[in-house]
Write a protein that holds these residues in place. Sequence first.
Motif, PDB file in Angstrom:
ATOM      1  N   SER A 277       0.828  -1.209   0.000  1.00 42.41           N
ATOM      2  CA  SER A 277       0.000   0.000   0.000  1.00 42.41           C
ATOM      3  C   SER A 277       0.859   1.254   0.000  1.00 42.41           C
ATOM      4  O   SER A 277       0.533   2.252  -0.650  1.00 42.41           O
TER       5      SER A 277
ATOM      6  N   ARG B 182      -2.841   0.134  -4.218  1.00 44.72           N
ATOM      7  CA  ARG B 182      -3.849   0.817  -3.400  1.00 44.72           C
ATOM      8  C   ARG B 182      -5.176   0.910  -4.144  1.00 44.72           C
ATOM      9  O   ARG B 182      -6.241   0.680  -3.572  1.00 44.72           O
TER      10      ARG B 182
ATOM     11  N   TRP C 283      -6.623  -2.791  -4.620  1.00 46.30           N
ATOM     12  CA  TRP C 283      -7.013  -3.374  -3.333  1.00 46.30           C
ATOM     13  C   TRP C 283      -8.325  -2.754  -2.855  1.00 46.30           C
ATOM     14  O   TRP C 283      -9.191  -3.460  -2.309  1.00 46.30           O
TER      15      TRP C 283
END
Length: 290
Positions: A206, A213, A216
């Motif tokens: 992340s 990011r 996800w």
Amino acid sequence: MPSPHQELGDFLRRARASSDPRRAGLPADGRVRRVAGLRREEVALLAGISADYYTRLEQGRRIVPSTQVIDAIARALDLDPAGRRYVHDLVGAAGRPRPSVRRAVQRVRPGLYQLLDALDGQPAMILGRRTDVLGANRLARALFTDFERLPARERNYARWMLLSDEARALFVDWEVQARHAVEALRLDAGRTPQDPGTQQLVGELSLASGEFREWWSDHQVHQRSHGVKKLCHPIVGELTVSFETLTLPTDSDQSLYIYTTAAGSASRQALGLLASWTNTPSGADARPRS
């Protein structure tokens, strides 16, 4: 990572927003749809539960629905097998006490290393939890990367795919393959969302990858049972490989990936050339170095 209850709520909201009301078979009610997808009350109606109960699930409330309720919601949202498995895993995790110890280090049986070596004409790898690369034979290391030369904590397929310039250059369809790796990692994380190793990996990716990011946060999941990868290899040029996944019956956390090429194809010739180029008299041990 958020709690399993929160993860379930986020996943249900995303799935509902991407659902097609026309495919759900609901009669037109004349109301203007202000957002895409199904309304909460429509999902509840299709699943045969109250709208209030479904709303509390999306809100991440600390409730554990039954298997029958989850199956009904999965049908209402038209989830694929990977999506169904993911919601069941999250509900199972929500109903279990949080583990207080780390999970055991993954070990590959010696016989499986021998199997990797026996598949010398085909690239083959064994992946474990959170896409950790537990073993790869000589041809797999030549086709992708030599994972055993990486530090132990970096021997992870998703991490290599997202953070390595080598992977970006290797895969012709890098974005597709990288997104699948992220979605496979999320599917795996659903079984043990509080696993420290998974949390550390997700945190690292992340921070380091904007693509990670974004993907996800989409809450999509992907089951890598089979597929195709298009490569532009620095030694043998362009080739296309298919893969099949075999989950080990005695350890569901470990899967064997075998890569093949079509008979008589240019890709088959390229893979044969790569095998010849990497061949050494002593062969190669598939076992990663610690």
